[in-house]
Design an enzyme around this catalytic site. Structure first.
Site, PDB file in Angstrom:
ATOM      1  N   ASN A 135       0.826  -1.209   0.000  1.00 53.60           N
ATOM      2  CA  ASN A 135       0.000   0.000   0.000  1.00 53.60           C
ATOM      3  C   ASN A 135       0.860   1.259   0.000  1.00 53.60           C
ATOM      4  OD1 ASN A 135      -2.564  -1.221  -0.010  1.00 53.60           O
ATOM      5  ND2 ASN A 135      -2.517  -1.536   2.197  1.00 53.60           N
ATOM      6  N   HIS A 140      -3.028   2.142  -2.556  1.00 51.31           N
ATOM      7  CA  HIS A 140      -4.084   1.232  -2.081  1.00 51.31           C
ATOM      8  C   HIS A 140      -4.794   0.515  -3.232  1.00 51.31           C
ATOM      9  CE1 HIS A 140      -3.985   2.242   2.202  1.00 51.31           C
ATOM     10  NE2 HIS A 140      -3.678   3.476   1.829  1.00 51.31           N
ATOM     11  N   ASP A 144      -5.567  -3.353  -3.070  1.00 53.99           N
ATOM     12  CA  ASP A 144      -6.882  -3.977  -3.276  1.00 53.99           C
ATOM     13  C   ASP A 144      -6.825  -5.009  -4.399  1.00 53.99           C
ATOM     14  OD1 ASP A 144      -7.848  -2.367  -1.294  1.00 53.99           O
ATOM     15  OD2 ASP A 144      -8.813  -0.933  -2.636  1.00 53.99           O
ATOM     16  N   GLU A 170      -6.534  -7.652   5.492  1.00 58.03           N
ATOM     17  CA  GLU A 170      -5.906  -8.499   4.477  1.00 58.03           C
ATOM     18  C   GLU A 170      -5.913  -9.970   4.860  1.00 58.03           C
ATOM     19  OE1 GLU A 170      -2.480  -6.887   7.069  1.00 58.03           O
ATOM     20  OE2 GLU A 170      -4.410  -6.193   6.286  1.00 58.03           O
TER      21      GLU A 170
END
Length: 261
Positions: A135, A140, A144, A170
């Site tokens: 990240n 991000h 994702d 996560e």
């Protein structure tokens, strides 16, 4: 003239015709049996009385029948729409929106049911390695994307009867149904290798290398689910302490001091 009106008039004409024929048959039969004359008034009575009575009555009945049928159709459509909305709501509340996997609550509920059934089940906890750095370094969006790819890897490498969920952040969970420890380790290794060799490593620009640490724990029939989750979590941390990108089912190793993942 609307189709509804045509249907009502058509049915009413059929019923009225039958009534006229039946009236002629009964009236003339009775008159002949009683030796009564059949004059023009008899023909008028047998023709117009069934029409004057039968036509409006049958039309009213068929109109009410059409109204009831239309109401039933609307109710059926409303019921179908309500059921579909309920199914969508149930899916949204029981699944993770990003990955499509089960939510934490639904996953734990299925673990509860599995434990009560008394089968030999195993829990796998899957945690990406150095996920915060993904990240931080790539954004991000890439993080994702990595989670979605891990979810697809879990679906691909597990069996149809197994249960997969995103437990938060996560962390992922896999409930392996009716499986021994050796087979569970094999499945966990397949997951680890599949994630490590995923498409984000080769053939992509600005690819992100993703690996996972996996911990496994048996689900005894009389176990507390939270204890099972903690045991599997200790194994995950033990795997990370040993260097990450590995599988740990060693309960003794899981009791060692662990480092922050």
């Amino acid at each position: 003239m609307t189709p509804r009106t045509e249907r009502i008039l058509g049915k009413s004409l059929v019923v009225t015709t039958i009534a006229v024929v039946a009236t002629f048959g009964l009236s003339f039969t009775a008159r002949l049996a009683l030796q009564m004359p059949i004059d023009w008034l008899s023909w008028v009575e047998c023709t117009f009385i069934p029409i004057l009575i039968g036509m409006p009555v049958s039309a009213y009945i068929f109109a009410q029948s059409e109204t009831i049928q239309e109401t039933c159709d609307k109710l059926e459509k409303s019921h179908t729409a309500l059921r579909e909305a309920h199914d969508r709501l149930n899916f949204v509340t029981s699944h993770d929106q990003m990955t499509g996997l089960l939510s934490r609550g639904e996953f734990i509920a299925r673990m509860d049911r599995s434990r009560d059934e008394g089968e030999c089940d195993m829990l796998l906890l899957i945690d990406p390695d150095h996920f915060s750095s993904i990240n931080d370094e790539h954004g991000h969006f890439k993080g994702d994307e990595a989670l979605v790819r891990i979810a697809k890897a879990l679906v691909y490498t597990t069996r149809p009867g197994d249960t997969i969920g995103r437990l938060g952040g996560e962390e992922f969970g896999v409930l392996l149904r009716d499986v021994r420890k050796e087979q569970a380790i094999t499945i966990a290794e397949n997951i680890r290798r599949h994630v490590e060799g995923g498409p984000w490593v080769k053939g992509q620009q600005n690819g992100v290398r993703v690996t996972v640490s996996i911990g496994g724990a048996e689900i005894p029939h009389d176990a507390d689910i939270q204890d099972v989750l903690r045991a599997a979590g200790r194994c995950v941390f033990a795997a990370k302490q040993r260097g990450r990108n590995r599988v740990s089912f060693d309960q003794e190793a899981a009791k060692l001091r662990v480092v922050t993942p």
